[in-house]
Design a protein around this motif. Structure first.
Motif, PDB file in Angstrom:
ATOM      1  N   ASP A  83       2.916  18.648  45.506  1.00  0.00           N
ATOM      2  CA  ASP A  83       3.075  17.549  44.553  1.00  0.00           C
ATOM      3  C   ASP A  83       4.347  17.714  43.727  1.00  0.00           C
ATOM      4  OD1 ASP A  83       0.715  16.467  45.463  1.00  0.00           O
ATOM      5  OD2 ASP A  83      -0.518  17.369  43.884  1.00  0.00           O
ATOM      6  N   THR A  84       4.616  18.955  43.323  1.00  0.00           N
ATOM      7  CA  THR A  84       5.804  19.208  42.504  1.00  0.00           C
ATOM      8  C   THR A  84       7.078  18.866  43.262  1.00  0.00           C
ATOM      9  OG1 THR A  84       4.659  20.959  41.281  1.00  0.00           O
ATOM     10  CG2 THR A  84       7.068  20.977  41.226  1.00  0.00           C
ATOM     11  N   TRP A  85       7.194  19.375  44.491  1.00  0.00           N
ATOM     12  CA  TRP A  85       8.413  19.128  45.266  1.00  0.00           C
ATOM     13  C   TRP A  85       8.516  17.663  45.692  1.00  0.00           C
ATOM     14  CZ3 TRP A  85      12.561  22.023  45.641  1.00  0.00           C
ATOM     15  CH2 TRP A  85      12.473  23.389  45.381  1.00  0.00           C
ATOM     16  N   ARG A  86       7.409  17.055  46.045  1.00  0.00           N
ATOM     17  CA  ARG A  86       7.455  15.643  46.438  1.00  0.00           C
ATOM     18  C   ARG A  86       7.957  14.775  45.291  1.00  0.00           C
ATOM     19  NH1 ARG A  86       1.824  13.075  46.817  1.00  0.00           N
ATOM     20  NH2 ARG A  86       2.121  13.436  44.586  1.00  0.00           N
ATOM     21  N   ASP A  87       7.389  14.980  44.110  1.00  0.00           N
ATOM     22  CA  ASP A  87       7.811  14.177  42.954  1.00  0.00           C
ATOM     23  C   ASP A  87       9.259  14.467  42.580  1.00  0.00           C
ATOM     24  OD1 ASP A  87       5.259  13.196  42.937  1.00  0.00           O
ATOM     25  OD2 ASP A  87       4.549  14.496  41.316  1.00  0.00           O
TER      26      ASP A  87
END
Length: 986
Positions: free
Chosen positions: A298-302
């Motif tokens: 989630d962190t890298w996607r966002d």
């Protein structure tokens, strides 16, 4: 702009270093390869110029330029002689993806500084790729020290780039481009296009596991798929620069050598939440990444979504093509955009205030009064947004570090209308009507270090302090609720404004949005600098299979054709609109099943010959593929390699059971792992290691119908060199597919046996897809001693649908311990946390479930006196028999009908040797005739998957069983074998 860095260029590969250069500027470089030479050249991206009206989103949307690129040098030195560096394939690769070659330097000698410049003409500004070519090197990676400068052509710096290179080599420079202290004054004169975090600022090994965000960078560890097929993923250190919207990676957090950098303005990004996979496709290269857990994903996607939105902002007055009018353009008002940018910035500061209140509310929560303040839990939409609480550690403090006033009474921490405190007062009082601040007790004084933890209570005033803290906590929660409402309303307002101000997308963008795009309605922190940012993140979801594109091509008469239901693989290339159909459906028919039980033999004739010594054949072939070595027929066992594939299906009851056991505890993974391990058990008798199976003829097939186990199987040799076979098995519960290439290497005392080609199993009722690559095995003691086969290392059985996995570890034997037979299975969920179920045992006998002790798998029976019968199991002994089930139903290409193999089973070795030689010569003759006519062999029953399928599987070669009228089982049912090449006819 100026800077220096170290680059590492892989063998058989190239590295593209992108730089954004305006027209009228000069690119200046210094290159020093270390130990080995490298090729260098300059290419231009075919997109818009810097500052022009259009921003490139994907290379795949552009056709190659009509002007042909420069030709590679034809020779060096005296004309006709060519060096190894000239035999490069980088020209063909880069031309195919549409890059325009503008200047090819060629060979840069090792340990020598090669310098050059290139003046960017008018109207030719944009993204330039500095290509470091190492495709000509088969095994050696190259290290390069690289210094880059850009400057106005009419105002060159007083000292050339060679001076900066000397400074850098003198130890005054960092290895991160744009972060060089020695080059600071020069760099300050221009904007840095591709900066990277200094090595000293990167998190060390313990902190690098989880992503670490700052106002400018996000750093952390991701799993990156290796360049070669079937080599899995490797841990790599990644850095995302929000300022330049560039993603870079290094070997680890201690490495200073850059291995690759992709500007997100050139990239299409795909994200699959189910498998936690992220792809970044710049056109020149594709990175397949995987997060270690859901939180990191989630962190890298966002973060990539946020950075990609900033990537296409070229100027304050950005002109975007307007599809509503022919030839017209929509000009975004600069003043209006700046105003909205300020609104978004203010909204971001409100979010920071909200985070600070949330932290204060947690610190004053009575249930935490005996512990340190917990780490604040941030909302997903602003998990990467730099807020005042992060950027300024003295938000709650005065100049001396002490909190003397309640924070709602404090003056703005920064001057001007951007004050978070001022905006907070206006917004809250106007929209939420919070109670008077005087009714809320002040915050307890804080120590000088700025900690927000609650001070320990004094015994005499404990009750009073407790009441005060509870009241403070209640009021903080009310403030937090009001702030959440304000942030939500701001997000809605900004989202509506964006939609109103954003023109209709062009056809290219529309094409890229055919896959569900990641929405951004709730992301207020992405402040634009005068333009409208478009997300380039494509979210691939498994719940969108209901709408099938008209581009999907399927055989209307097929009963077992594939579709994309339940598929967890995704195509990372944004230019593709359709998911490849590679996932088989549950078969509607299993003809000729069901059947009554068929009697089968459980033995084979006794072997009357001993295998020859391999030494005479192998002394001159160290490191060569065993399949290319002609060996006498006495070195073969009376089975084909296609029949050896069918031996993997001896224990299919494990697959049937897997669909019935729970998946949550990891027990299903254990059964899948047991099935993968069981494939090695057919080599448990050491006599099995003394011979190899017959190499199939091109076009040879083998079918296996097992009415007792309820499945049917068919295999075909589809490629002769390197040997590639394809097989497909299916039952009512599962489908098994594989396209393996056996690879055997001789290393002097042992053979290394590998299989290129993953096994894929689809459990239909469970809707799950599993894959694994068989572990490496070694044939030990080839020269002297007792020969045996031993699997080594680890084998990972991955549930592609959920991300859970089982890791099978084969215990290594000691130098004098003989063969090791122990194996353990550990299961993990999609976040990498261990699950309850596991297994342990021996790959030669059985596996038991831990911690229950239940027997999961046990080996089947061997033939009587296996040492005299090739070490066969009863299953293997039955494979070459023509039973009433196969009689008059087999195609003329089935392995059971191969005459040399049948003669070898009957111990007629002279006939077998002669027949084998004649069959191989006929095969060569057929190949010569086809070559003379410019024809290629086309497999009869299997079809190779197209580029979109291979791309979806990371370059893996895929072969799918044909169906419909031309399908194998349909032809078998009709008894028609027209068009089949009689490969065994003498």
């Amino acid at each position: 702009m100026a800077g220096m860095e170290q680059l590492e260029v892989h063998s058989k590969s190239y590295l593209v270093r992108w730089v954004n250069v305006s027209a009228g500027h000069t690119i200046s470089w210094s290159i020093q390869p270390h130990k080995k030479s490298i090729n260098f050249g300059l290419y231009k991206h075919p997109g818009a110029a810097a500052g022009n009206t259009t921003t490139v989103t994907s290379l795949s949307n552009f056709e190659p330029p009509p002007t042909p690129g420069l030709e590679p040098p034809t020779g060096r030195g005296r004309g006709q002689s060519t060096s190894r560096n000239d035999k490069t394939v980088v020209f063909e690769k880069l031309d195919k993806i549409g890059l325009k070659q503008v200047h090819w330097v060629g060979k840069c000698d090792a340990e020598k500084v090669s310098m050059g410049t290139w003046d960017v003409p008018e109207n030719e500004g944009g993204m330039y790729g500095l290509v470091f070519d190492n495709t000509f090197s088969k095994t050696v990676s190259k290290m390069v020290t690289f210094v880059l400068m850009t400057y106005p052509t009419n105002a060159p710096p007083k000292s050339g780039h060679h001076m900066h290179y000397a400074q850098a080599m003198g130890g005054q420079s960092s290895t991160s481009l744009g972060s060089s202290p020695a080059l600071g004054p020069t760099a300050a004169q221009s904007s840095e296009s591709l900066p990277h975090p200094p090595l000293a600022d990167r998190p060390k090994s313990s902190a690098a596991v989880a992503p670490s965000a700052s106002s400018s960078f996000l750093t952390g560890v991701l799993q990156k798929k290796r360049r070669k097929r079937n080599q899995g993923y490797a841990r790599r250190f990644f850095s995302l620069n929000f300022t330049s919207s560039t993603l870079s990676y290094y070997r680890n957090d201690h490495s200073s050598a850059l291995r690759g950098a992709i500007p997100l303005s050139l990239a299409a990004i795909g994200a699959n939440e189910d498998t936690r996979e992220i792809s970044v496709d710049s056109g020149a290269e594709i990175w397949h990444l995987r997060a270690n857990n859901t939180k990191d994903f989630d962190t890298w996607r966002d973060a990539l979504d946020r950075a990609s939105r900033h990537a296409d902002l070229a100027s304050p007055a950005l002109q975007i093509p307007d599809s509503s009018s022919k030839g017209g353009s929509h000009i975004v008002n600069s003043a209006e955009e700046n105003e909205w940018a300020r609104v978004e910035a203010l909204a971001g500061r409100i979010a920071g205030t909200r985070d600070a209140v949330r932290k204060l509310a947690q610190d004053t929560d009575p249930k935490y009064n005996q512990a340190a303040a917990p780490v604040p839990v941030r909302q997903p939409q602003d998990s990467l947004s730099p807020s005042p609480s992060e950027e300024s550690s003295d938000y709650f403090l005065d100049d001396k570090g002490f909190d003397k006033k309640a924070f709602w009474k404090r003056k703005a921490s920064s001057s001007g209308s951007h004050s978070p405190s001022g905006l907070f007062r206006k917004s809250v009082s106007a929209q939420t009507g919070v109670a008077s601040p005087s009714a809320i007790p002040p915050v307890p004084p804080l120590p000088p270090n700025g900690s927000l933890s609650v001070p320990k209570r004094n015994n005499r005033v404990g009750v009073a302090n407790s009441t005060q803290e509870e009241a403070l906590h209640d009021n903080c929660m009310e403030l937090l609720q009001d702030l959440d409402t304000v942030v939500k309303e701001f997000s809605i307002l900004i989202s509506e404004s964006r939609q109103r101000r954003t023109p209709a997308p062009t056809s290219a963008i529309s094409s890229r949005r055919s896959i569900d795009s990641q929405g951004s309605a709730d992301e207020f922190f992405d402040a634009t600098d005068g333009g409208t940012a478009h997300s380039q993140l494509l979210t691939i979801r498994r719940d969108s299979s209901g709408a099938q594109s008209h581009d999907d091509v399927s055989d209307g008469e097929s009963e077992s054709s594939s579709d994309n239901e339940g598929g967890s693989f995704f195509d990372n290339r944004a230019s593709l609109e359709v998911q490849p159909s590679i996932f088989p459906k549950k078969p509607k028919s299993l003809t000729p099943l069901p059947l009554d039980p068929v009697p089968r033999r459980k033995d084979v004739p006794i072997s009357k010959t001993t295998p020859p010594s391999l030494i005479a054949f192998l002394r001159k072939n160290v490191g060569k593929d065993l399949s290319t070595i002609a060996m006498p027929v006495t070195s073969n066992e009376p089975t084909s390699a296609l029949q050896r594939l069918a031996e993997q299906l001896e224990y299919t009851e494990l697959l049937d059971t897997a669909t019935q056991v729970p998946a949550e505890t990891g027990e299903r993974l254990v059964y899948m792992a047991a099935f993968a391990i069981s494939a090695f058990s057919n080599a448990r008798v050491k006599e099995r290691a003394m011979r190899k199976p017959f190499n199939p003829m091109l076009g040879e097939t083998f079918e296996l119908v097992r009415e007792d186990k309820g499945f049917r199987f068919v295999a075909e040799k589809v490629v002769h060199r390197p040997v590639r076979m394809a097989c497909h098995a299916e039952s009512a519960n599962w489908t098994f597919v594989q396209a393996p290439t056996p690879v055997q290497k001789f290393w002097g005392k042992s053979f290394e046996i590998n299989t290129d080609g993953k096994v894929r199993v689809f459990l239909h009722d469970a809707g799950e897809h599993y894959s694994w690559t068989a572990a490496s095995s070694f044939l030990r003691n080839v020269i002297a001693g007792e020969k045996y086969i031993e699997p080594t290392g680890t084998m990972t059985v991955l549930c592609e649908t959920t991300g859970a996995k089982a890791v099978c570890t084969f215990k290594a034997g000691g130098m004098f311990a003989g063969r090791s037979e122990d194996v353990t299975v550990q299961t993990f969920d999609n976040s990498g946390h261990p699950l309850t179920a596991g297994a342990q045992g021996k790959w030669t006998s059985d596996l038991v479930l831990t911690p229950t002790g239940k027997t999961v798998w046990k080996v089947g029976a061997l033939v009587d006196k296996p040492e005299k019968h090739y070490g066969f199991t009863t299953w293997a002994a039955s494979l070459n028999e023509v039973t009433p089930l196969e009689k008059d139903h087999l195609p003329p290409t089935d392995s059971r009908l191969r005459p040399d193999q049948r003669a070898a089973e009957n111990q007629d070795m002279d006939t077998a040797e002669e027949t084998k030689a004649r069959l191989e010569e006929q095969q060569r003759a057929r190949r010569r005739v086809m070559e003379e006519h410019g024809e290629e062999w086309t497999p009869k029953w299997f079809a190779k998957g197209g580029p979109e399928v291979e791309s979806a599987l990371g370059g893996e070669e895929v072969w799918q069983l044909k169906s419909g009228k031309e399908g194998y089982w349909e032809c078998r049912e009709r008894g028609e074998w027209e068009g089949v090449t009689h490969v065994f006819q003498l």
